[in-house]
Write a protein that holds these residues in place. Structure first.
Motif, PDB file in Angstrom:
ATOM      1  N   ASP A   7     -21.991  -8.009  -4.354  1.00 32.99           N
ATOM      2  CA  ASP A   7     -23.301  -8.457  -4.626  1.00 32.99           C
ATOM      3  C   ASP A   7     -23.261  -9.398  -5.889  1.00 32.99           C
ATOM      4  N   MET A   8     -22.412  -8.764  -7.113  1.00 32.52           N
ATOM      5  CA  MET A   8     -22.367  -9.335  -8.367  1.00 32.52           C
ATOM      6  C   MET A   8     -21.434 -10.769  -7.967  1.00 32.52           C
ATOM      7  N   ALA A   9     -20.711 -10.850  -7.114  1.00 32.56           N
ATOM      8  CA  ALA A   9     -19.852 -12.279  -6.977  1.00 32.56           C
ATOM      9  C   ALA A   9     -20.624 -13.319  -6.224  1.00 32.56           C
ATOM     10  N   SER A  10     -21.903 -12.627  -5.266  1.00 36.78           N
ATOM     11  CA  SER A  10     -22.681 -13.566  -4.538  1.00 36.78           C
ATOM     12  C   SER A  10     -23.729 -13.925  -5.697  1.00 36.78           C
ATOM     13  N   THR A  11     -24.318 -13.252  -6.684  1.00 39.20           N
ATOM     14  CA  THR A  11     -25.376 -13.797  -7.789  1.00 39.20           C
ATOM     15  C   THR A  11     -24.368 -14.694  -8.573  1.00 39.20           C
ATOM     16  N   LEU A  12     -23.110 -14.719  -8.801  1.00 42.24           N
ATOM     17  CA  LEU A  12     -22.435 -15.290  -9.840  1.00 42.24           C
ATOM     18  C   LEU A  12     -22.349 -16.890  -9.159  1.00 42.24           C
ATOM     19  N   GLN A  13     -22.010 -16.969  -7.765  1.00 44.22           N
ATOM     20  CA  GLN A  13     -21.964 -18.218  -7.029  1.00 44.22           C
ATOM     21  C   GLN A  13     -23.279 -18.824  -6.947  1.00 44.22           C
ATOM     22  N   MET A  50     -13.807 -23.056  -6.583  1.00 43.70           N
ATOM     23  CA  MET A  50     -15.065 -22.690  -7.252  1.00 43.70           C
ATOM     24  C   MET A  50     -14.824 -22.531  -8.602  1.00 43.70           C
ATOM     25  N   HIS A  51     -15.637 -23.305  -9.557  1.00 45.21           N
ATOM     26  CA  HIS A  51     -15.379 -23.443 -10.928  1.00 45.21           C
ATOM     27  C   HIS A  51     -16.587 -23.122 -11.481  1.00 45.21           C
ATOM     28  N   TYR A  52     -16.773 -22.291 -12.399  1.00 45.17           N
ATOM     29  CA  TYR A  52     -17.899 -21.959 -13.385  1.00 45.17           C
ATOM     30  C   TYR A  52     -17.895 -22.444 -14.819  1.00 45.17           C
ATOM     31  N   PRO A  53     -18.590 -23.428 -15.169  1.00 50.48           N
ATOM     32  CA  PRO A  53     -18.190 -24.080 -16.370  1.00 50.48           C
ATOM     33  C   PRO A  53     -19.001 -23.571 -17.507  1.00 50.48           C
ATOM     34  N   ASN A  71     -26.189 -18.327  -8.978  1.00 55.55           N
ATOM     35  CA  ASN A  71     -26.791 -18.611 -10.093  1.00 55.55           C
ATOM     36  C   ASN A  71     -25.820 -19.434 -11.093  1.00 55.55           C
ATOM     37  N   PHE A  72     -24.761 -19.474 -11.299  1.00 54.86           N
ATOM     38  CA  PHE A  72     -23.814 -19.764 -12.256  1.00 54.86           C
ATOM     39  C   PHE A  72     -22.796 -21.025 -12.014  1.00 54.86           C
ATOM     40  N   GLN A  73     -22.787 -21.359 -10.780  1.00 54.74           N
ATOM     41  CA  GLN A  73     -21.645 -22.441 -10.247  1.00 54.74           C
ATOM     42  C   GLN A  73     -22.152 -23.542 -10.704  1.00 54.74           C
ATOM     43  N   GLY A  74     -20.970 -24.294 -11.047  1.00 57.52           N
ATOM     44  CA  GLY A  74     -21.150 -25.898 -11.683  1.00 57.52           C
ATOM     45  C   GLY A  74     -21.537 -26.663 -10.496  1.00 57.52           C
ATOM     46  N   GLY A  93     -12.620 -18.217  -8.151  1.00 57.79           N
ATOM     47  CA  GLY A  93     -12.520 -19.388  -8.997  1.00 57.79           C
ATOM     48  C   GLY A  93     -11.920 -18.833 -10.188  1.00 57.79           C
ATOM     49  N   ASN A  94     -12.422 -19.473 -11.383  1.00 61.38           N
ATOM     50  CA  ASN A  94     -12.171 -19.313 -12.807  1.00 61.38           C
ATOM     51  C   ASN A  94     -12.448 -17.861 -13.208  1.00 61.38           C
ATOM     52  N   VAL A  95     -13.388 -17.116 -12.695  1.00 61.85           N
ATOM     53  CA  VAL A  95     -13.948 -16.016 -13.022  1.00 61.85           C
ATOM     54  C   VAL A  95     -13.193 -14.574 -12.323  1.00 61.85           C
ATOM     55  N   VAL A  96     -13.061 -13.559 -13.261  1.00 62.65           N
ATOM     56  CA  VAL A  96     -12.793 -12.199 -13.005  1.00 62.65           C
ATOM     57  C   VAL A  96     -14.011 -11.391 -13.237  1.00 62.65           C
ATOM     58  N   LEU A  97     -14.597 -10.746 -12.242  1.00 65.45           N
ATOM     59  CA  LEU A  97     -15.693  -9.567 -12.392  1.00 65.45           C
ATOM     60  C   LEU A  97     -14.873  -8.385 -12.413  1.00 65.45           C
ATOM     61  N   GLY A  98     -15.352  -7.461 -13.010  1.00 63.52           N
ATOM     62  CA  GLY A  98     -14.876  -6.059 -13.135  1.00 63.52           C
ATOM     63  C   GLY A  98     -16.044  -4.962 -13.313  1.00 63.52           C
TER      64      GLY A  98
END
Length: 174
Positions: free
Chosen positions: A163-169, A1-4, A171-174, A131-136
Protein backbone atom coordinates in the motif's frame (compact mmCIF):
# COMPACT_ATOMS: atom_id res chain seq x y z
CA UNK A 1 10.27 5.32 -12.01
CA UNK A 2 11.95 8.34 -10.45
CA UNK A 3 10.96 10.32 -7.35
CA UNK A 4 12.55 13.77 -7.58
CA UNK A 5 11.30 15.47 -4.40
CA UNK A 6 11.32 14.86 -0.66
CA UNK A 7 8.94 12.18 0.61
CA UNK A 8 6.89 12.48 3.80
CA UNK A 9 7.13 8.99 5.31
CA UNK A 10 4.12 9.61 7.57
CA UNK A 11 1.87 10.17 4.54
CA UNK A 12 2.67 6.79 2.97
CA UNK A 13 0.53 4.29 4.94
CA UNK A 14 -2.75 3.66 3.15
CA UNK A 15 -6.17 3.87 4.78
CA UNK A 16 -6.18 0.20 5.71
CA UNK A 17 -2.89 0.24 7.63
CA UNK A 18 -4.49 0.56 11.05
CA UNK A 19 -7.17 -2.04 10.29
CA UNK A 20 -4.54 -4.38 8.87
CA UNK A 21 -2.11 -4.17 11.76
CA UNK A 22 -3.67 -2.93 14.93
CA UNK A 23 -7.12 -4.33 15.54
CA UNK A 24 -8.50 -3.26 18.91
CA UNK A 25 -5.98 -0.45 19.29
CA UNK A 26 -6.02 3.33 19.24
CA UNK A 27 -3.32 5.61 17.86
CA UNK A 28 -1.41 7.58 20.48
CA UNK A 29 1.33 10.24 20.22
CA UNK A 30 4.62 8.51 19.35
CA UNK A 31 6.46 10.05 22.30
CA UNK A 32 3.87 9.01 24.92
CA UNK A 33 5.70 5.74 25.65
CA UNK A 34 9.44 5.07 25.73
CA UNK A 35 9.81 2.45 23.02
CA UNK A 36 12.72 0.55 21.58
CA UNK A 37 14.11 1.97 18.37
CA UNK A 38 13.82 -0.42 15.45
CA UNK A 39 16.50 0.05 12.82
CA UNK A 40 14.59 -0.34 9.59
CA UNK A 41 17.31 0.24 7.00
CA UNK A 42 20.69 -0.89 8.30
CA UNK A 43 24.04 0.64 7.44
CA UNK A 44 22.67 3.65 5.67
CA UNK A 45 23.27 7.29 6.49
CA UNK A 46 21.62 10.34 4.93
CA UNK A 47 23.79 12.62 2.85
CA UNK A 48 25.88 10.28 0.73
CA UNK A 49 23.82 10.73 -2.43
CA UNK A 50 20.64 9.87 -0.62
CA UNK A 51 18.00 11.25 1.70
CA UNK A 52 16.60 9.20 4.59
CA UNK A 53 13.27 10.11 6.17
CA UNK A 54 11.36 8.22 8.79
CA UNK A 55 8.09 8.11 10.63
CA UNK A 56 7.08 6.50 13.89
CA UNK A 57 3.42 5.67 14.61
CA UNK A 58 2.34 4.18 17.89
CA UNK A 59 -0.82 2.27 18.76
CA UNK A 60 -1.94 0.95 22.15
CA UNK A 61 -4.61 -1.54 23.07
CA UNK A 62 -7.94 0.16 23.68
CA UNK A 63 -9.21 -0.44 27.20
CA UNK A 64 -12.61 0.91 26.16
CA UNK A 65 -13.83 4.35 25.18
CA UNK A 66 -10.57 5.18 23.41
CA UNK A 67 -8.51 4.92 26.62
CA UNK A 68 -5.14 3.40 25.66
CA UNK A 69 -3.36 0.72 27.70
CA UNK A 70 0.19 2.07 27.69
CA UNK A 71 1.49 -1.34 28.80
CA UNK A 72 0.46 -2.97 25.52
CA UNK A 73 1.57 -1.24 22.33
CA UNK A 74 2.37 -1.70 18.67
CA UNK A 75 5.04 0.46 17.07
CA UNK A 76 5.21 1.09 13.31
CA UNK A 77 8.55 2.44 12.14
CA UNK A 78 8.76 3.53 8.51
CA UNK A 79 11.97 4.44 6.71
CA UNK A 80 12.28 5.92 3.23
CA UNK A 81 15.66 6.08 1.49
CA UNK A 82 15.54 8.21 -1.65
CA UNK A 83 18.66 8.19 -3.81
CA UNK A 84 19.17 11.70 -5.15
CA UNK A 85 21.53 11.08 -8.09
CA UNK A 86 20.32 13.12 -11.10
CA UNK A 87 20.90 10.07 -13.30
CA UNK A 88 17.71 8.03 -12.71
CA UNK A 89 19.37 4.76 -13.75
CA UNK A 90 22.30 5.30 -11.38
CA UNK A 91 19.91 6.12 -8.52
CA UNK A 92 17.87 2.97 -9.19
CA UNK A 93 21.06 0.88 -9.23
CA UNK A 94 22.06 2.25 -5.80
CA UNK A 95 18.58 1.51 -4.46
CA UNK A 96 18.82 -2.06 -5.78
CA UNK A 97 22.22 -2.42 -4.13
CA UNK A 98 20.78 -1.34 -0.77
CA UNK A 99 17.98 -3.90 -1.09
CA UNK A 100 20.43 -6.65 -2.01
CA UNK A 101 23.30 -5.91 0.36
CA UNK A 102 21.97 -4.22 3.45
CA UNK A 103 18.45 -5.62 3.60
CA UNK A 104 19.07 -8.99 2.01
CA UNK A 105 22.12 -10.08 3.96
CA UNK A 106 21.77 -8.58 7.43
CA UNK A 107 18.47 -9.84 8.78
CA UNK A 108 19.73 -9.74 12.37
CA UNK A 109 20.28 -5.98 12.48
CA UNK A 110 16.61 -5.28 12.03
CA UNK A 111 15.74 -6.64 15.45
CA UNK A 112 14.57 -3.90 17.77
CA UNK A 113 17.11 -3.09 20.46
CA UNK A 114 16.82 -1.73 23.96
CA UNK A 115 13.86 -3.92 24.85
CA UNK A 116 13.79 -5.65 28.22
CA UNK A 117 12.18 -9.01 28.80
CA UNK A 118 8.64 -7.84 28.06
CA UNK A 119 6.21 -10.70 27.57
CA UNK A 120 5.42 -11.46 23.97
CA UNK A 121 7.74 -8.90 22.38
CA UNK A 122 7.83 -9.61 18.66
CA UNK A 123 8.65 -7.78 15.45
CA UNK A 124 8.06 -8.21 11.74
CA UNK A 125 9.58 -6.24 8.89
CA UNK A 126 9.40 -5.84 5.14
CA UNK A 127 11.01 -3.64 2.50
CA UNK A 128 10.33 -2.83 -1.13
CA UNK A 129 12.19 -0.90 -3.84
CA UNK A 130 10.56 1.25 -6.48
CA UNK A 131 12.78 3.29 -8.79
CA UNK A 132 15.25 5.32 -6.74
CA UNK A 133 13.41 4.72 -3.44
CA UNK A 134 13.59 1.95 -0.84
CA UNK A 135 10.70 1.73 1.65
CA UNK A 136 11.12 -0.20 4.86
CA UNK A 137 8.64 -0.97 7.63
CA UNK A 138 9.12 -2.60 11.01
CA UNK A 139 6.21 -3.51 13.23
CA UNK A 140 7.10 -4.24 16.83
CA UNK A 141 4.82 -5.20 19.69
CA UNK A 142 6.01 -4.38 23.17
CA UNK A 143 5.14 -3.51 26.72
CA UNK A 144 4.52 -5.70 29.74
CA UNK A 145 1.29 -7.05 28.27
CA UNK A 146 2.40 -7.34 24.65
CA UNK A 147 0.96 -10.84 24.27
CA UNK A 148 -2.53 -9.30 24.43
CA UNK A 149 -2.17 -7.75 20.96
CA UNK A 150 -2.30 -10.52 18.34
CA UNK A 151 1.13 -10.40 16.67
CA UNK A 152 1.46 -8.87 13.22
CA UNK A 153 2.11 -11.41 10.50
CA UNK A 154 4.52 -11.01 7.62
CA UNK A 155 1.47 -10.96 5.32
CA UNK A 156 0.06 -7.95 7.25
CA UNK A 157 3.38 -6.13 7.00
CA UNK A 158 3.84 -6.88 3.31
CA UNK A 159 0.29 -5.67 2.59
CA UNK A 160 1.06 -2.34 4.27
CA UNK A 161 4.38 -1.97 2.42
CA UNK A 162 2.58 -2.69 -0.87
CA UNK A 163 0.00 0.00 0.00
CA UNK A 164 2.83 2.42 0.86
CA UNK A 165 4.47 1.76 -2.51
CA UNK A 166 1.14 2.50 -4.26
CA UNK A 167 0.75 5.76 -2.31
CA UNK A 168 4.34 6.68 -3.18
CA UNK A 169 3.74 6.09 -6.89
CA UNK A 170 0.46 8.01 -6.84
CA UNK A 171 1.53 11.05 -4.78
CA UNK A 172 5.29 11.51 -5.16
CA UNK A 173 6.27 10.39 -8.67
CA UNK A 174 7.97 13.00 -10.82
Amino acid sequence: MHYPGAIDACRLPGPNAQAQLAQGTVEIPPDSIKTADAKVVPEDQPGDGNEVTGCKRLFARDLGGGKPDLQDYRLLTIAVVRFTDSDAGQAATKASQLMTDALGDHSGVRLATGVGDEAGFAEQWAAVRTGNVVLGLVIADGGTEAALIPPATLDNVQAVVTDMASTLQRNFQG
